[in-house]
Design a protein around this motif. Structure first.
Motif, mmCIF file in Angstrom:
data_model
loop_
_atom_site.group_PDB
_atom_site.id
_atom_site.type_symbol
_atom_site.label_atom_id
_atom_site.label_comp_id
_atom_site.label_asym_id
_atom_site.label_seq_id
_atom_site.Cartn_x
_atom_site.Cartn_y
_atom_site.Cartn_z
ATOM 1 N N LEU A 1 0.697 -1.144 0.009
ATOM 2 C CA LEU A 1 -0.064 -0.093 0.003
ATOM 3 C C LEU A 1 0.790 1.281 -0.014
ATOM 4 O O LEU A 1 0.677 2.198 -0.842
ATOM 5 C CB LEU A 1 -0.888 -0.051 1.166
ATOM 6 N N ALA A 2 2.040 1.274 0.779
ATOM 7 C CA ALA A 2 2.784 2.457 0.841
ATOM 8 C C ALA A 2 3.377 2.579 -0.547
ATOM 9 O O ALA A 2 3.829 3.788 -0.812
ATOM 10 C CB ALA A 2 3.973 2.123 1.916
ATOM 11 N N CYS A 3 3.778 1.616 -1.367
ATOM 12 C CA CYS A 3 4.555 1.760 -2.546
ATOM 13 C C CYS A 3 3.484 2.374 -3.676
ATOM 14 O O CYS A 3 4.000 3.100 -4.290
ATOM 15 C CB CYS A 3 4.927 0.154 -3.053
ATOM 16 N N VAL A 4 2.425 1.912 -3.398
ATOM 17 C CA VAL A 4 1.306 2.247 -4.587
ATOM 18 C C VAL A 4 0.920 3.851 -4.039
ATOM 19 O O VAL A 4 0.973 4.629 -5.192
ATOM 20 C CB VAL A 4 0.013 1.582 -4.225
ATOM 21 N N LEU A 5 0.874 4.086 -2.832
ATOM 22 C CA LEU A 5 0.665 5.612 -2.615
ATOM 23 C C LEU A 5 1.799 6.504 -2.967
ATOM 24 O O LEU A 5 1.852 7.725 -3.258
ATOM 25 C CB LEU A 5 0.327 5.659 -1.001
ATOM 26 N N LEU A 6 3.044 6.036 -2.917
ATOM 27 C CA LEU A 6 4.148 6.545 -3.156
ATOM 28 C C LEU A 6 4.632 7.009 -4.680
ATOM 29 O O LEU A 6 4.729 7.976 -5.182
ATOM 30 C CB LEU A 6 5.421 6.107 -2.875
ATOM 31 N N LEU A 7 4.006 6.046 -5.181
ATOM 32 C CA LEU A 7 4.048 5.988 -6.953
ATOM 33 C C LEU A 7 2.781 7.196 -7.338
ATOM 34 O O LEU A 7 2.983 7.997 -8.303
ATOM 35 C CB LEU A 7 3.827 4.705 -7.539
ATOM 36 N N ALA A 8 1.557 6.863 -6.723
ATOM 37 C CA ALA A 8 0.622 7.806 -6.918
ATOM 38 C C ALA A 8 0.830 9.202 -6.573
ATOM 39 O O ALA A 8 0.601 10.180 -7.223
ATOM 40 C CB ALA A 8 -0.579 7.558 -6.065
ATOM 41 N N SER A 9 1.534 9.479 -5.377
ATOM 42 C CA SER A 9 1.998 11.050 -5.060
ATOM 43 C C SER A 9 3.060 11.507 -6.085
ATOM 44 O O SER A 9 3.114 12.734 -6.403
ATOM 45 C CB SER A 9 2.718 10.877 -3.632
ATOM 46 N N LEU A 10 4.095 10.531 -6.482
ATOM 47 C CA LEU A 10 5.094 11.046 -7.485
ATOM 48 C C LEU A 10 4.378 11.459 -8.734
ATOM 49 O O LEU A 10 4.644 12.505 -9.668
ATOM 50 C CB LEU A 10 6.041 9.969 -7.816
ATOM 51 N N ALA A 11 3.263 10.740 -9.356
ATOM 52 C CA ALA A 11 2.519 11.188 -10.695
ATOM 53 C C ALA A 11 1.745 12.487 -10.356
ATOM 54 O O ALA A 11 1.693 13.107 -11.203
ATOM 55 C CB ALA A 11 1.380 10.002 -10.725
ATOM 56 N N ALA A 12 1.168 12.592 -9.052
ATOM 57 C CA ALA A 12 0.257 13.938 -8.864
ATOM 58 C C ALA A 12 1.445 14.912 -9.063
ATOM 59 O O ALA A 12 1.163 15.998 -9.574
ATOM 60 C CB ALA A 12 -0.088 13.626 -7.523
ATOM 61 N N VAL A 13 2.573 14.799 -8.166
ATOM 62 C CA VAL A 13 3.473 15.915 -8.425
ATOM 63 C C VAL A 13 3.941 16.009 -9.802
ATOM 64 O O VAL A 13 4.221 17.224 -10.247
ATOM 65 C CB VAL A 13 4.892 15.251 -7.362
ATOM 66 N N GLN A 14 4.225 15.256 -10.562
ATOM 67 C CA GLN A 14 4.488 15.496 -12.058
ATOM 68 C C GLN A 14 3.531 16.165 -12.797
ATOM 69 O O GLN A 14 3.791 16.818 -13.577
ATOM 70 C CB GLN A 14 4.975 14.129 -12.629
ATOM 71 N N TRP A 15 2.217 15.696 -12.578
ATOM 72 C CA TRP A 15 1.109 16.201 -13.216
ATOM 73 C C TRP A 15 0.968 17.701 -12.869
ATOM 74 O O TRP A 15 0.774 18.470 -13.566
ATOM 75 C CB TRP A 15 -0.194 15.474 -12.890
ATOM 76 N N LEU A 16 1.096 18.137 -11.519
ATOM 77 C CA LEU A 16 1.071 19.319 -11.051
ATOM 78 C C LEU A 16 2.274 20.177 -11.564
ATOM 79 O O LEU A 16 2.105 21.407 -12.065
ATOM 80 C CB LEU A 16 1.050 19.539 -9.603
ATOM 81 N N VAL A 17 3.429 19.841 -11.929
ATOM 82 C CA VAL A 17 4.586 20.480 -12.344
ATOM 83 C C VAL A 17 4.194 20.830 -13.968
ATOM 84 O O VAL A 17 4.673 21.724 -14.478
ATOM 85 C CB VAL A 17 5.894 19.723 -11.969
ATOM 86 N N ASN A 18 3.633 19.801 -14.539
ATOM 87 C CA ASN A 18 3.647 19.778 -16.078
ATOM 88 C C ASN A 18 2.714 20.867 -16.366
ATOM 89 O O ASN A 18 2.456 21.596 -17.531
ATOM 90 C CB ASN A 18 3.334 18.564 -16.680
ATOM 91 N N HIS A 19 1.671 20.894 -15.531
ATOM 92 C CA HIS A 19 0.296 22.147 -15.726
ATOM 93 C C HIS A 19 0.656 23.270 -15.143
ATOM 94 O O HIS A 19 -0.113 24.166 -14.995
ATOM 95 C CB HIS A 19 -1.101 21.159 -15.131
ATOM 96 N N ARG A 20 1.930 23.785 -14.871
ATOM 97 C CA ARG A 20 2.142 25.174 -14.315
ATOM 98 C C ARG A 20 2.766 25.957 -15.538
ATOM 99 O O ARG A 20 3.508 25.597 -16.238
ATOM 100 C CB ARG A 20 3.226 25.000 -13.259
#
Length: 58
Positions: free
Chosen positions: A39-58
């Motif tokens: 569960l921690a691995c999945v959440l880490l990957l999801a948070s990394l994807a969210a950060v990349q999405w936020l950075v790309n949309h700025r």
């Protein structure tokens, strides 16, 4: 003086007679620990994807 030096040498050399180090045997992980780790691995990957999405949309 010789007796003191002999006694001191004997006391200093005592750790040399210590018993050998036995390495601890690792225990297997429980199913609960493996579930939390997954569960921690999945959440880490999801948070990394969210950060990349936020950075790309700025």
């Amino acid at each position: 003086m010789r007796i003191r030096s002999l006694l001191l040498t004997t006391l200093v050399a005592q750790p040399a007679f210590a018993e050998t180090f036995d390495r601890p045997i690792p225990q297997a992980q429980s199913a609960t620990a493996e579930t939390w780790f997954a569960l921690a691995c999945v959440l880490l990957l999801a948070s990394l994807a969210a950060v990349q999405w936020l950075v790309n949309h700025r």
